[in-house]
Design a protein around this motif. Structure first.
Motif, PDB file in Angstrom:
ATOM      1  N   PHE A   7       9.113 -49.978  32.415  1.00 19.85           N
ATOM      2  CA  PHE A   7       9.542 -49.837  31.782  1.00 19.85           C
ATOM      3  C   PHE A   7       9.419 -48.494  31.814  1.00 19.85           C
ATOM      4  N   HIS A   8      10.890 -47.716  32.071  1.00 17.04           N
ATOM      5  CA  HIS A   8      11.068 -45.862  32.104  1.00 17.04           C
ATOM      6  C   HIS A   8      11.729 -45.905  31.212  1.00 17.04           C
ATOM      7  N   GLU A   9      11.190 -45.040  30.032  1.00 15.73           N
ATOM      8  CA  GLU A   9      11.638 -44.653  28.956  1.00 15.73           C
ATOM      9  C   GLU A   9      12.717 -43.235  29.035  1.00 15.73           C
ATOM     10  N   GLY A  10      12.167 -42.995  29.665  1.00 18.00           N
ATOM     11  CA  GLY A  10      13.085 -41.416  30.131  1.00 18.00           C
ATOM     12  C   GLY A  10      14.159 -41.954  31.308  1.00 18.00           C
ATOM     13  N   SER A  11      14.014 -43.211  32.181  1.00 17.65           N
ATOM     14  CA  SER A  11      15.353 -43.196  32.267  1.00 17.65           C
ATOM     15  C   SER A  11      16.431 -43.932  31.841  1.00 17.65           C
ATOM     16  N   LEU A  12      16.223 -44.925  30.595  1.00 16.38           N
ATOM     17  CA  LEU A  12      17.204 -45.077  29.525  1.00 16.38           C
ATOM     18  C   LEU A  12      17.711 -44.147  28.632  1.00 16.38           C
ATOM     19  N   THR A  13      16.466 -43.479  28.695  1.00 19.65           N
ATOM     20  CA  THR A  13      17.608 -42.203  27.877  1.00 19.65           C
ATOM     21  C   THR A  13      18.324 -40.957  28.595  1.00 19.65           C
ATOM     22  N   ALA A  14      18.107 -41.078  29.592  1.00 18.73           N
ATOM     23  CA  ALA A  14      18.859 -40.608  30.781  1.00 18.73           C
ATOM     24  C   ALA A  14      20.886 -41.560  30.772  1.00 18.73           C
ATOM     25  N   ILE A  15      20.207 -42.554  31.147  1.00 15.72           N
ATOM     26  CA  ILE A  15      22.007 -43.839  30.911  1.00 15.72           C
ATOM     27  C   ILE A  15      22.373 -43.690  29.372  1.00 15.72           C
ATOM     28  N   GLU A  16      21.306 -43.476  28.389  1.00 13.47           N
ATOM     29  CA  GLU A  16      22.348 -42.753  27.482  1.00 13.47           C
ATOM     30  C   GLU A  16      22.819 -41.914  27.109  1.00 13.47           C
ATOM     31  N   GLN A  17      22.306 -40.739  27.478  1.00 19.40           N
ATOM     32  CA  GLN A  17      23.219 -39.572  27.848  1.00 19.40           C
ATOM     33  C   GLN A  17      23.672 -39.757  28.701  1.00 19.40           C
ATOM     34  N   ALA A  18      24.172 -39.871  29.513  1.00 19.10           N
ATOM     35  CA  ALA A  18      24.919 -39.696  31.217  1.00 19.10           C
ATOM     36  C   ALA A  18      26.305 -40.528  29.722  1.00 19.10           C
ATOM     37  N   LEU A  19      25.597 -42.172  29.342  1.00 18.13           N
ATOM     38  CA  LEU A  19      27.241 -42.349  28.963  1.00 18.13           C
ATOM     39  C   LEU A  19      28.251 -41.748  27.588  1.00 18.13           C
ATOM     40  N   ALA A  20      27.146 -40.903  26.741  1.00 15.77           N
ATOM     41  CA  ALA A  20      27.584 -40.117  26.184  1.00 15.77           C
ATOM     42  C   ALA A  20      28.556 -39.152  26.404  1.00 15.77           C
ATOM     43  N   ASP A  21      27.676 -38.655  27.690  1.00 13.96           N
ATOM     44  CA  ASP A  21      28.455 -37.257  28.429  1.00 13.96           C
ATOM     45  C   ASP A  21      29.670 -37.738  28.726  1.00 13.96           C
ATOM     46  N   ALA A  22      29.819 -38.854  29.362  1.00 18.05           N
ATOM     47  CA  ALA A  22      31.109 -39.189  29.944  1.00 18.05           C
ATOM     48  C   ALA A  22      32.150 -39.938  29.363  1.00 18.05           C
ATOM     49  N   THR A  23      31.715 -40.165  27.920  1.00 13.60           N
ATOM     50  CA  THR A  23      32.653 -40.556  26.859  1.00 13.60           C
ATOM     51  C   THR A  23      33.420 -39.251  26.557  1.00 13.60           C
ATOM     52  N   THR A  24      32.495 -37.778  26.003  1.00 17.99           N
ATOM     53  CA  THR A  24      32.997 -37.060  26.334  1.00 17.99           C
ATOM     54  C   THR A  24      34.255 -36.247  26.994  1.00 17.99           C
ATOM     55  N   GLN A  25      33.163 -36.516  28.149  1.00 23.98           N
ATOM     56  CA  GLN A  25      34.433 -36.098  29.386  1.00 23.98           C
ATOM     57  C   GLN A  25      35.786 -36.321  29.542  1.00 23.98           C
ATOM     58  N   ILE A  26      35.772 -37.722  29.579  1.00 20.32           N
ATOM     59  CA  ILE A  26      37.032 -38.703  29.564  1.00 20.32           C
ATOM     60  C   ILE A  26      37.967 -38.631  28.318  1.00 20.32           C
ATOM     61  N   GLN A  27      37.317 -37.974  27.416  1.00 17.64           N
ATOM     62  CA  GLN A  27      38.068 -38.067  25.885  1.00 17.64           C
ATOM     63  C   GLN A  27      38.883 -36.134  26.071  1.00 17.64           C
TER      64      GLN A  27
END
Length: 98
Positions: A7-27
């Motif tokens: 388990f790499h908590e930092g990796s999952l946190t990075a995925i969460e942030q990437a998804l949030a950033d992608a949402t904002t950038q697309i919008q």
């Protein structure tokens, strides 16, 4: 051979942030394009078939954008839930071993 889940908590946190950033950038990107189109077609009267078609397309695009961003948010929330559960399991396992 010992099997286990790493388990790499930092990796999952990075995925969460990437998804949030992608949402904002697309919008932001789609909204910018639609604003530019509306600025160039502002003189078109609402009664013309071309303006009606443009507005219909814009509405479909906005509906699709909403669906996409909702889906990205659903995935982000699932990743966050997985991260939290994995963290809890890791804490529990350390407590059992310790």
């Amino acid at each position: 051979m010992t099997r286990g889940l790493v388990f790499h908590e930092g990796s999952l946190t990075a995925i969460e942030q990437a998804l949030a950033d992608a949402t904002t950038q697309i919008q932001d990107h789609v909204t910018g394009i639609l604003d530019a189109v509306n600025a160039q077609t502002g003189a078109w009267t609402a009664e013309t078939p071309s303006r009606q078609a443009q507005r219909d397309y814009e509405q479909r695009l906005r509906t699709g954008l909403t669906s996409l961003t909702e889906a990205l948010d659903t995935v982000r929330a699932a990743v966050a839930d997985h991260r939290e559960r994995a963290h809890d399991a890791e804490v529990e396992n350390v407590a059992i071993v310790g």
